[in-house]
Design a protein around this motif. Structure first.
Motif, PDB file in Angstrom:
ATOM      1  N   LEU A  41       0.841  -1.327  -0.006  1.00 55.58           N
ATOM      2  CA  LEU A  41       0.059   0.039   0.030  1.00 55.58           C
ATOM      3  C   LEU A  41       0.777   1.250   0.023  1.00 55.58           C
ATOM      4  CD1 LEU A  41      -2.902  -0.944   2.644  1.00 55.58           C
ATOM      5  CD2 LEU A  41      -2.834  -0.729   0.127  1.00 55.58           C
ATOM      6  N   ASN A  42       2.212   1.152   0.629  1.00 59.84           N
ATOM      7  CA  ASN A  42       2.809   2.260   0.895  1.00 59.84           C
ATOM      8  C   ASN A  42       4.063   2.518   0.028  1.00 59.84           C
ATOM      9  OD1 ASN A  42       0.718   3.155   2.392  1.00 59.84           O
ATOM     10  ND2 ASN A  42       1.602   2.203   4.155  1.00 59.84           N
ATOM     11  N   LEU A  67       0.269  -2.837  15.503  1.00 61.47           N
ATOM     12  CA  LEU A  67       0.835  -2.372  14.530  1.00 61.47           C
ATOM     13  C   LEU A  67       1.046  -0.913  14.590  1.00 61.47           C
ATOM     14  CD1 LEU A  67       1.530  -2.905  11.513  1.00 61.47           C
ATOM     15  CD2 LEU A  67      -0.673  -2.538  10.778  1.00 61.47           C
ATOM     16  N   VAL A  68       2.132  -0.377  14.267  1.00 61.36           N
ATOM     17  CA  VAL A  68       2.494   0.972  14.560  1.00 61.36           C
ATOM     18  C   VAL A  68       3.201   1.165  13.183  1.00 61.36           C
ATOM     19  CG1 VAL A  68       4.149   2.707  15.493  1.00 61.36           C
ATOM     20  CG2 VAL A  68       3.357   0.514  16.782  1.00 61.36           C
ATOM     21  N   ALA A  69       2.371   1.962  12.301  1.00 60.52           N
ATOM     22  CA  ALA A  69       2.786   2.529  10.904  1.00 60.52           C
ATOM     23  C   ALA A  69       3.021   4.014  10.847  1.00 60.52           C
ATOM     24  CB  ALA A  69       1.942   1.971  10.051  1.00 60.52           C
ATOM     25  N   ALA A  88      -0.900   5.132   4.252  1.00 59.72           N
ATOM     26  CA  ALA A  88      -1.848   5.001   5.384  1.00 59.72           C
ATOM     27  C   ALA A  88      -1.569   4.638   6.728  1.00 59.72           C
ATOM     28  CB  ALA A  88      -2.876   3.551   4.582  1.00 59.72           C
ATOM     29  N   ASN A  89      -2.253   4.745   7.682  1.00 55.13           N
ATOM     30  CA  ASN A  89      -1.892   4.478   8.989  1.00 55.13           C
ATOM     31  C   ASN A  89      -2.364   3.082   9.365  1.00 55.13           C
ATOM     32  OD1 ASN A  89      -4.708   4.480   9.804  1.00 55.13           O
ATOM     33  ND2 ASN A  89      -4.701   6.766  10.562  1.00 55.13           N
ATOM     34  N   ALA A  90      -1.956   2.562  10.306  1.00 55.91           N
ATOM     35  CA  ALA A  90      -2.066   1.253  10.800  1.00 55.91           C
ATOM     36  C   ALA A  90      -3.541   0.864  10.630  1.00 55.91           C
ATOM     37  CB  ALA A  90      -1.490   0.919  12.348  1.00 55.91           C
ATOM     38  N   ALA A  91      -4.479   1.755  11.238  1.00 56.47           N
ATOM     39  CA  ALA A  91      -5.843   1.353  11.479  1.00 56.47           C
ATOM     40  C   ALA A  91      -6.359   1.219  10.067  1.00 56.47           C
ATOM     41  CB  ALA A  91      -6.707   2.673  12.208  1.00 56.47           C
ATOM     42  N   ALA A 141     -11.033   0.285  -3.438  1.00 57.37           N
ATOM     43  CA  ALA A 141     -10.078  -0.057  -4.468  1.00 57.37           C
ATOM     44  C   ALA A 141      -8.610  -0.626  -4.045  1.00 57.37           C
ATOM     45  CB  ALA A 141      -9.896   1.136  -5.412  1.00 57.37           C
ATOM     46  N   ARG A 142      -8.177   0.014  -2.699  1.00 59.79           N
ATOM     47  CA  ARG A 142      -6.695  -0.390  -2.379  1.00 59.79           C
ATOM     48  C   ARG A 142      -6.772  -1.767  -2.106  1.00 59.79           C
ATOM     49  NH1 ARG A 142      -6.448   4.379   1.918  1.00 59.79           N
ATOM     50  NH2 ARG A 142      -8.500   3.573   2.046  1.00 59.79           N
TER      51      ARG A 142
END
Length: 160
Positions: A41-42, A67-69, A88-91, A141-142
């Motif tokens: 995704l990132n 999860l820490v992103a 995108a953040n972890a959530a 879509a992701r």
């Protein structure tokens, strides 16, 4: 930072014990899944931190994941003028995988597909409409990026 719980349950766990040879691959697969989904995704420079905390109740075996992103998104925002494309953040990652939130995510899509072949995909950002014969489902879509990523799918299979 986001949390989710993976719980193994059933008659085999009545003693709240689990064979380490079954648990260890599942833990590694969860880490691989979260890491490969974050990269899908990132981009290649995103590497999340994934931590576990066990909790045990009679008849089941639960593992809490964190999860820490967010750190990657802050760094990317500094260099990106388009915040819509920020990491995108972890959530969000957990939601797109279908491990948190209300949308079906990848897990819901895989359950819906049940091994059937997709006949058509219509992308209308931010959604994708998936066709299997006469049936359809709309997803973010992701999720298509996650479905197309062999590393993500392999990790999901190992986790489940």
């Amino acid at each position: 930072m986001s949390n989710f719980r993976l719980t193994y349950d059933g008659p085999a766990l009545m003693s709240s014990q689990m064979d380490v040879r079954e648990l260890a691959p599942a833990l590694l697969a969860a880490g691989d899944l979260l890491e490969s989904a974050t990269r899908a995704l990132n981009g290649l420079y995103s590497k999340p931190q994934i931590n576990v905390r066990g909790s045990f109740k009679t008849g089941s075996f639960g593992i809490d994941f964190t999860l820490v992103a967010d750190w990657a998104s802050k760094v990317k925002d500094i260099f990106s003028s388009d915040t819509a494309t920020a990491v995108a953040n972890a959530a969000t990652i957990l939601g797109l995988l279908g491990l948190a939130g209300k949308s079906p995510g990848l897990l819901g899509l895989l359950k819906w597909l049940r091994g059937r072949k997709i006949t058509k995909v219509e992308l209308k950002q931010p959604l994708a409409k998936i066709f299997v014969d006469e049936e359809t489902i709309e997803i973010d879509a992701r999720v298509i990026s996650l479905l197309r990523n062999l590393e993500v799918r392999d990790s999901f299979d190992k986790l489940l």
